[in-house]
Motif scaffolding. Sequence first.
Motif, PDB file in Angstrom:
ATOM      1  N   VAL A  57       6.178  16.424  -0.961  1.00 16.77           N
ATOM      2  CA  VAL A  57       5.390  14.532  -0.801  1.00 16.77           C
ATOM      3  C   VAL A  57       6.508  14.107   0.099  1.00 16.77           C
ATOM      4  O   VAL A  57       7.030  13.607   0.229  1.00 16.77           O
ATOM      5  CB  VAL A  57       5.237  14.461  -1.951  1.00 16.77           C
ATOM      6  N   ASP A  58       5.493  13.760   1.252  1.00 13.09           N
ATOM      7  CA  ASP A  58       5.539  12.669   2.113  1.00 13.09           C
ATOM      8  C   ASP A  58       4.881  10.619   1.127  1.00 13.09           C
ATOM      9  O   ASP A  58       4.407  10.257   0.655  1.00 13.09           O
ATOM     10  CB  ASP A  58       4.957  12.704   3.742  1.00 13.09           C
ATOM     11  N   ARG A  59       6.249  10.300   1.264  1.00 12.78           N
ATOM     12  CA  ARG A  59       6.197   8.778   0.869  1.00 12.78           C
ATOM     13  C   ARG A  59       6.282   8.009   1.441  1.00 12.78           C
ATOM     14  O   ARG A  59       6.970   6.961   2.217  1.00 12.78           O
ATOM     15  CB  ARG A  59       7.299   8.412  -0.232  1.00 12.78           C
ATOM     16  N   LEU A  60       5.220   7.467   1.321  1.00 10.51           N
ATOM     17  CA  LEU A  60       4.655   6.116   2.857  1.00 10.51           C
ATOM     18  C   LEU A  60       4.267   5.282   2.175  1.00 10.51           C
ATOM     19  O   LEU A  60       3.953   4.754   1.375  1.00 10.51           O
ATOM     20  CB  LEU A  60       3.808   6.587   2.945  1.00 10.51           C
ATOM     21  N   LEU A 110       0.616  -1.602   0.074  1.00  8.67           N
ATOM     22  CA  LEU A 110      -0.331  -0.159  -0.062  1.00  8.67           C
ATOM     23  C   LEU A 110       0.683   1.214   0.433  1.00  8.67           C
ATOM     24  O   LEU A 110       1.181   1.440   1.076  1.00  8.67           O
ATOM     25  CB  LEU A 110      -0.705  -0.233   1.751  1.00  8.67           C
ATOM     26  N   LEU A 111       0.659   2.028  -0.926  1.00 15.65           N
ATOM     27  CA  LEU A 111       1.746   3.560  -0.929  1.00 15.65           C
ATOM     28  C   LEU A 111       0.752   4.328  -0.904  1.00 15.65           C
ATOM     29  O   LEU A 111      -0.362   4.506  -1.447  1.00 15.65           O
ATOM     30  CB  LEU A 111       2.562   3.121  -2.358  1.00 15.65           C
ATOM     31  N   ALA A 112       1.396   5.438  -0.019  1.00 14.37           N
ATOM     32  CA  ALA A 112       0.586   6.668  -0.408  1.00 14.37           C
ATOM     33  C   ALA A 112       1.368   8.183   0.020  1.00 14.37           C
ATOM     34  O   ALA A 112       2.222   7.948   0.395  1.00 14.37           O
ATOM     35  CB  ALA A 112      -0.173   6.849   1.195  1.00 14.37           C
ATOM     36  N   PHE A 113       1.232   8.816  -0.781  1.00 15.62           N
ATOM     37  CA  PHE A 113       2.057   9.958  -0.935  1.00 15.62           C
ATOM     38  C   PHE A 113       1.160  10.864  -0.892  1.00 15.62           C
ATOM     39  O   PHE A 113      -0.410  11.656  -0.565  1.00 15.62           O
ATOM     40  CB  PHE A 113       2.031   9.418  -2.660  1.00 15.62           C
ATOM     41  N   HIS A 114       1.416  11.284   0.611  1.00 16.87           N
ATOM     42  CA  HIS A 114       0.642  12.719   0.369  1.00 16.87           C
ATOM     43  C   HIS A 114       1.526  14.146   1.001  1.00 16.87           C
ATOM     44  O   HIS A 114       2.340  14.179   1.079  1.00 16.87           O
ATOM     45  CB  HIS A 114       0.729  12.610   2.769  1.00 16.87           C
ATOM     46  N   ARG A 115       0.449  14.852   0.238  1.00 21.16           N
ATOM     47  CA  ARG A 115       1.028  16.769   0.180  1.00 21.16           C
ATOM     48  C   ARG A 115       0.578  17.151   0.700  1.00 21.16           C
ATOM     49  O   ARG A 115      -0.331  17.316   1.353  1.00 21.16           O
ATOM     50  CB  ARG A 115       0.055  17.611  -1.326  1.00 21.16           C
ATOM     51  N   LYS A 116       1.878  17.940   1.410  1.00 19.28           N
ATOM     52  CA  LYS A 116       1.790  18.497   2.067  1.00 19.28           C
ATOM     53  C   LYS A 116       1.945  19.817   2.183  1.00 19.28           C
ATOM     54  O   LYS A 116       1.884  20.143   0.984  1.00 19.28           O
ATOM     55  CB  LYS A 116       3.333  18.266   3.004  1.00 19.28           C
ATOM     56  N   PRO A 117       1.244  20.925   3.658  1.00 20.48           N
ATOM     57  CA  PRO A 117       1.102  22.344   3.569  1.00 20.48           C
ATOM     58  C   PRO A 117       2.404  23.098   2.306  1.00 20.48           C
ATOM     59  O   PRO A 117       1.908  23.560   1.723  1.00 20.48           O
ATOM     60  CB  PRO A 117       0.633  22.758   4.653  1.00 20.48           C
TER      61      PRO A 117
END
Length: 448
Positions: A108-111, A97-104
């Motif tokens: 982008v956090d690559r999780l 499960l890959l999750a890419f979170h765009r921060k303020p």
Amino acid sequence: MHLRLAASLCLALVATPPALAFEQGRVVQGEPAVLSPRERVAVENRIVTERLETLLPRLMAETDIDLWLVLSREYAEDPIYFTLVPQPTFAARRTTLLAFHRKPDGSVDRLVVNRYPLGEPYTSVWSGGDLDAQWQALGQLIAERDPKRIGINVSRQWPIADGLSKGLHERLLAVLPAGFESRLVSAENLVVRWTETRIASEQALYPHIVAIARSVVSDAFSSKVITPGATHTDDVAWYIRRRYEELGLPVWFMPDVNFQRAGVACEEAAPFCGGEGIIQPGDVLHTDVGLCYLKLCTDTQEMGYVLRPGETDVPAGLKAALADGNRWQDLLTANFRSGRTGSEILADTRRDAGRAKLVSSTYTHPIGFFGHAAGPTIGMWDDQSGGADGGQWPLYPDTAYAIEGNIKARVPEWGRQWVQVKLEQSAFFDGEKVTYLAGRQTQWHVVR
């Protein structure tokens, strides 16, 4: 290509032999170097890290995605999974499960939520447990990050953006925080932009990759491989495939080799002309091949001629036909402008070809991580109306294409019989002009 440049080429044709008048003509001879599988890993991982660090944040902002989920199971991977993960990776063990979170701040956090951590450039956010615990960890991550728009890979139009299976979709819905279902959106625009955009490192590599593909074609259409009267078109096709495999380069479709010859009619209205069998003196040869190397794919079609006894050169009528093919290429690429849709480019190319009295067909497509990649569709061989899926996608800078299509011309030496010149060359659009990545064919391959 700029319109001004296209105009200058037309003027040059008046005084210059057609085979020499076209920009970027190149015969690729001598096989370029190929890295071993072990040597490829460092190159591919450097590029995937660069793409994740520099390209992905820009594209997530462009497509307004706060959290992008790419969910895969072993042997049923999302089509873009391998464009995102470091090598050597052979499967999504067991569920990844890959999750890419765009921060303020735009970064982008690559999780990754996975029992088998991927390592750099990803951060693992789950320490282990059973499959249910893994999914609960993803749900917790989503709750903590609180994204407004969650992109998932579902798409009616784009196959490569439709990688989320029904089973994985159901498991995702089961762990979403209450009320988050309305935050799920299709990530299709992000997927297409991710797969079609080439960063500088890829732009530097691509010409070498295309040169490998063209060099093998050059060998295949020569006396090194072909004995007129004995060699079958299938023998040449299998030579091409075997040579690529010997180099450790996967082909993404079986190479095709066919011939046209005087006395075997090619009808003006036929979509394709050519047959298979024993190659004879006087035959016109065509091949269509594609390979992938360092995660980048090529798509190439070129033409050859088998000299008859006593001939020392290709007949003038065939040279003129190939020049018509190059003219068609120039008319097409002159219409490449950022923001124009594939269907608009097709319509103008058909108009311009008609004014030039060329009998042509245009069916050009993007290339990159896939041979038939997503992006602007510029015609289909069986649909020249511009209504095909992808026809409304706009042209973006830093994208690559197989400039593909054909022309038909009458050959005086063949009693004015039609011959079809089928061309396809890998090219790059930088936002201003089109450049053929390893040159293009402006003269016939000759089997002597």
